[in-house]
Design a protein around this motif. Structure first.
Motif, mmCIF file in Angstrom:
data_model
loop_
_atom_site.group_PDB
_atom_site.id
_atom_site.type_symbol
_atom_site.label_atom_id
_atom_site.label_comp_id
_atom_site.label_asym_id
_atom_site.label_seq_id
_atom_site.Cartn_x
_atom_site.Cartn_y
_atom_site.Cartn_z
ATOM 1 N N CYS A 29 0.801 -1.197 0.189
ATOM 2 C CA CYS A 29 -0.126 0.046 0.049
ATOM 3 C C CYS A 29 0.980 1.356 -0.019
ATOM 4 C CB CYS A 29 -0.859 0.035 1.206
ATOM 5 S SG CYS A 29 -1.771 1.388 1.444
ATOM 6 N N ALA A 30 0.407 2.386 -0.745
ATOM 7 C CA ALA A 30 1.218 3.729 -0.702
ATOM 8 C C ALA A 30 0.406 4.757 -0.702
ATOM 9 C CB ALA A 30 2.056 3.541 -2.162
ATOM 10 N N SER A 31 0.676 5.935 -0.344
ATOM 11 C CA SER A 31 0.003 7.054 -0.311
ATOM 12 C C SER A 31 0.914 8.212 -0.827
ATOM 13 C CB SER A 31 -0.474 7.175 1.012
ATOM 14 O OG SER A 31 0.702 7.608 1.742
ATOM 15 N N GLY A 32 0.303 9.249 -1.283
ATOM 16 C CA GLY A 32 1.069 10.426 -1.808
ATOM 17 C C GLY A 32 0.095 11.536 -1.935
ATOM 18 N N SER A 33 0.698 12.797 -1.872
ATOM 19 C CA SER A 33 -0.106 13.777 -1.946
ATOM 20 C C SER A 33 -0.119 14.525 -3.431
ATOM 21 C CB SER A 33 0.418 15.034 -0.915
ATOM 22 O OG SER A 33 1.731 15.315 -1.056
ATOM 23 N N ARG A 34 0.851 14.173 -4.078
ATOM 24 C CA ARG A 34 1.192 14.759 -5.629
ATOM 25 C C ARG A 34 0.882 13.746 -6.933
ATOM 26 N NH1 ARG A 34 4.829 17.041 -2.205
ATOM 27 N NH2 ARG A 34 6.282 15.539 -2.937
ATOM 28 N N TYR A 57 4.962 7.710 0.892
ATOM 29 C CA TYR A 57 4.794 6.563 1.858
ATOM 30 C C TYR A 57 4.302 5.075 1.259
ATOM 31 C CZ TYR A 57 4.673 11.147 3.951
ATOM 32 O OH TYR A 57 4.886 12.395 4.546
ATOM 33 N N TRP A 58 4.887 4.426 2.000
ATOM 34 C CA TRP A 58 4.741 2.935 1.759
ATOM 35 C C TRP A 58 4.575 2.009 3.205
ATOM 36 C CZ3 TRP A 58 4.531 0.869 -3.073
ATOM 37 C CH2 TRP A 58 4.877 1.861 -4.186
#
Length: 124
Positions: free
Chosen positions: A96-101, A113-114
């Motif tokens: 799973c990963a997250s990003g703002s851009r 983030y991972w």
């Protein structure tokens, strides 16, 4: 900082279903995109699916379209990957990963983030 923790992996048979969860904590992720990637032994990490937290727009890899569904739960700060009609070639560690851009969500460099990953094994 955003912390991500995957769960739900396991060993299943061909044709089975499995649901992965990704719990997010730390900084608020409501303006972020959340992605799922997978990596099989000896292969590069590849895009599976992603969802934008604020509007629910999704994107899928061709290899999983019609079989996998990504969704999110605001109250639980959790993203899910519902996997169906599983095949042996779906065997991998799922991240799973997250990003703002995030733009289209398909490449690893778009995420900040991972999580640590969860193993999915599909037996033939």
């Amino acid at each position: 900082q955003v912390q991500l923790e995957e769960s739900g992996g396991g060993v299943v048979q061909t044709g089975d279903s499995l649901r992965l969860s990704c719990a997010a904590s730390g900084r608020a992720v409501y303006g972020y995109a959340m992605g799922w990637f997978r990596q099989a032994p000896g292969k590069e990490r590849e895009f599976v699916a992603c969802i934008w937290w604020n509007n629910g727009i999704t994107n899928y890899a061709d290899s999983v379209k019609g079989r996998f569904t990504v969704s999110r739960d605001y109250l639980k700060n959790t993203v899910y990957l519902q996997m169906g009609s599983l095949k042996p070639e779906d065997t991998a560690v799922y991240y799973c990963a997250s990003g703002s851009r995030v733009r289209n969500g398909v490449s690893t460099d778009q995420y900040d983030y991972w999580g640590q990953g969860t193993q999915v094994t599909v037996a033939s």
